[in-house]
Design a protein around this motif. Structure first.
Motif, PDB file in Angstrom:
ATOM      1  N   SER A   4       0.830  -1.202   0.000  1.00 58.10           N
ATOM      2  CA  SER A   4       0.000   0.000   0.000  1.00 58.10           C
ATOM      3  C   SER A   4       0.869   1.259   0.000  1.00 58.10           C
ATOM      4  N   GLY A   6       0.567   3.554   1.961  1.00 59.00           N
ATOM      5  CA  GLY A   6       0.847   3.855   3.365  1.00 59.00           C
ATOM      6  C   GLY A   6       2.204   3.346   3.815  1.00 59.00           C
ATOM      7  N   TRP A   9       4.709   5.972   2.744  1.00 59.86           N
ATOM      8  CA  TRP A   9       4.552   7.156   3.585  1.00 59.86           C
ATOM      9  C   TRP A   9       5.133   6.916   4.972  1.00 59.86           C
ATOM     10  N   ALA A  30       2.779  15.297   7.255  1.00 61.72           N
ATOM     11  CA  ALA A  30       1.982  15.274   6.025  1.00 61.72           C
ATOM     12  C   ALA A  30       2.397  16.413   5.097  1.00 61.72           C
ATOM     13  N   VAL A  35       1.220  14.854   1.499  1.00 60.63           N
ATOM     14  CA  VAL A  35       0.220  13.787   1.520  1.00 60.63           C
ATOM     15  C   VAL A  35      -0.958  14.175   2.414  1.00 60.63           C
ATOM     16  N   SER A  36      -2.019  13.419   2.326  1.00 62.39           N
ATOM     17  CA  SER A  36      -3.227  13.662   3.103  1.00 62.39           C
ATOM     18  C   SER A  36      -2.967  13.520   4.601  1.00 62.39           C
ATOM     19  N   LYS A  37      -3.353  14.542   5.356  1.00 68.32           N
ATOM     20  CA  LYS A  37      -3.173  14.503   6.810  1.00 68.32           C
ATOM     21  C   LYS A  37      -3.998  13.382   7.445  1.00 68.32           C
ATOM     22  N   THR A  38      -5.231  13.228   6.998  1.00 72.34           N
ATOM     23  CA  THR A  38      -6.093  12.212   7.615  1.00 72.34           C
ATOM     24  C   THR A  38      -5.630  10.801   7.267  1.00 72.34           C
ATOM     25  N   TYR A  39      -5.204  10.590   6.040  1.00 75.13           N
ATOM     26  CA  TYR A  39      -4.726   9.271   5.642  1.00 75.13           C
ATOM     27  C   TYR A  39      -3.417   8.945   6.362  1.00 75.13           C
ATOM     28  N   LEU A  40      -2.519   9.924   6.464  1.00 76.63           N
ATOM     29  CA  LEU A  40      -1.264   9.701   7.168  1.00 76.63           C
ATOM     30  C   LEU A  40      -1.521   9.439   8.649  1.00 76.63           C
ATOM     31  N   LYS A  42      -3.886   7.877  10.028  1.00 75.08           N
ATOM     32  CA  LYS A  42      -4.247   6.458  10.165  1.00 75.08           C
ATOM     33  C   LYS A  42      -2.991   5.584  10.215  1.00 75.08           C
ATOM     34  N   HIS A  43      -2.018   5.891   9.391  1.00 73.04           N
ATOM     35  CA  HIS A  43      -0.796   5.098   9.345  1.00 73.04           C
ATOM     36  C   HIS A  43       0.106   5.385  10.539  1.00 73.04           C
TER      37      HIS A  43
END
Length: 148
Positions: A4, A6, A9, A30, A35-40, A42-43
């Motif tokens: 992925s 992720g 990242w 981020a 990159v996306s703050k919300t997606y990062l 999560k990781h």
């Protein structure tokens, strides 16, 4: 094999955190990587659950590595983000359809599953032999420190 986004990242964030002298907020990580703050986020939470990073709260809060970067392998990060499951999952197709082999001929791993297991072991061995410190040595630490 497909990992992925992720994973990429998370590895880059671990490299940056290895060069930081203080915790860094997820939002800043981020921004640094575009990159996306919300997606990062999560990781980063997955890295925290795996014990790779430690979140801290407050005005000076953020994320920091939990141990020396030389003790964190790339495989540790991959497993934290994508899980420990193997990339290939044998479904025993050789026991289905018109070419189905009888169960007694399927007591051992077939050639396809064997070659995939060997490849899995090879890439896991390779990733377990490389650390965040190794990767940090390939970037311009002074530039990263000046940016963070």
């Amino acid at each position: 094999m497909k990992l992925s986004a992720g994973v990429e990242w998370a590895i880059h964030c671990c490299v940056v955190l290895s060069l930081a002298d203080r915790p860094l907020p997820g939002a800043r990580l981020a921004e640094l990587h575009g990159v996306s703050k919300t997606y990062l986020a999560k990781h980063l939470q997955a890295l925290a659950r795996a014990g790779i990073v430690q979140p801290s709260e407050g005005r000076d809060g953020g994320y920091a590595l939990t141990r020396d970067p030389a003790g964190i392998t790339v495989l540790d990060v991959v497993r934290a983000i994508d899980g420990p499951e193997p990339a290939f999952r044998c479904t025993e197709i050789r026991q289905q359809g018109e070419l189905a082999a009888p169960p007694e001929q399927c007591r051992q791993m077939c050639g396809v599953a064997q070659v995939m297991a060997e490849a899995e072991q090879a890439w896991r061995t390779s990733l377990s032999g490389r650390t965040i410190a190794d990767l940090a040595s390939t970037v311009d630490g002074a530039t990263v420190r000046a940016t963070i």
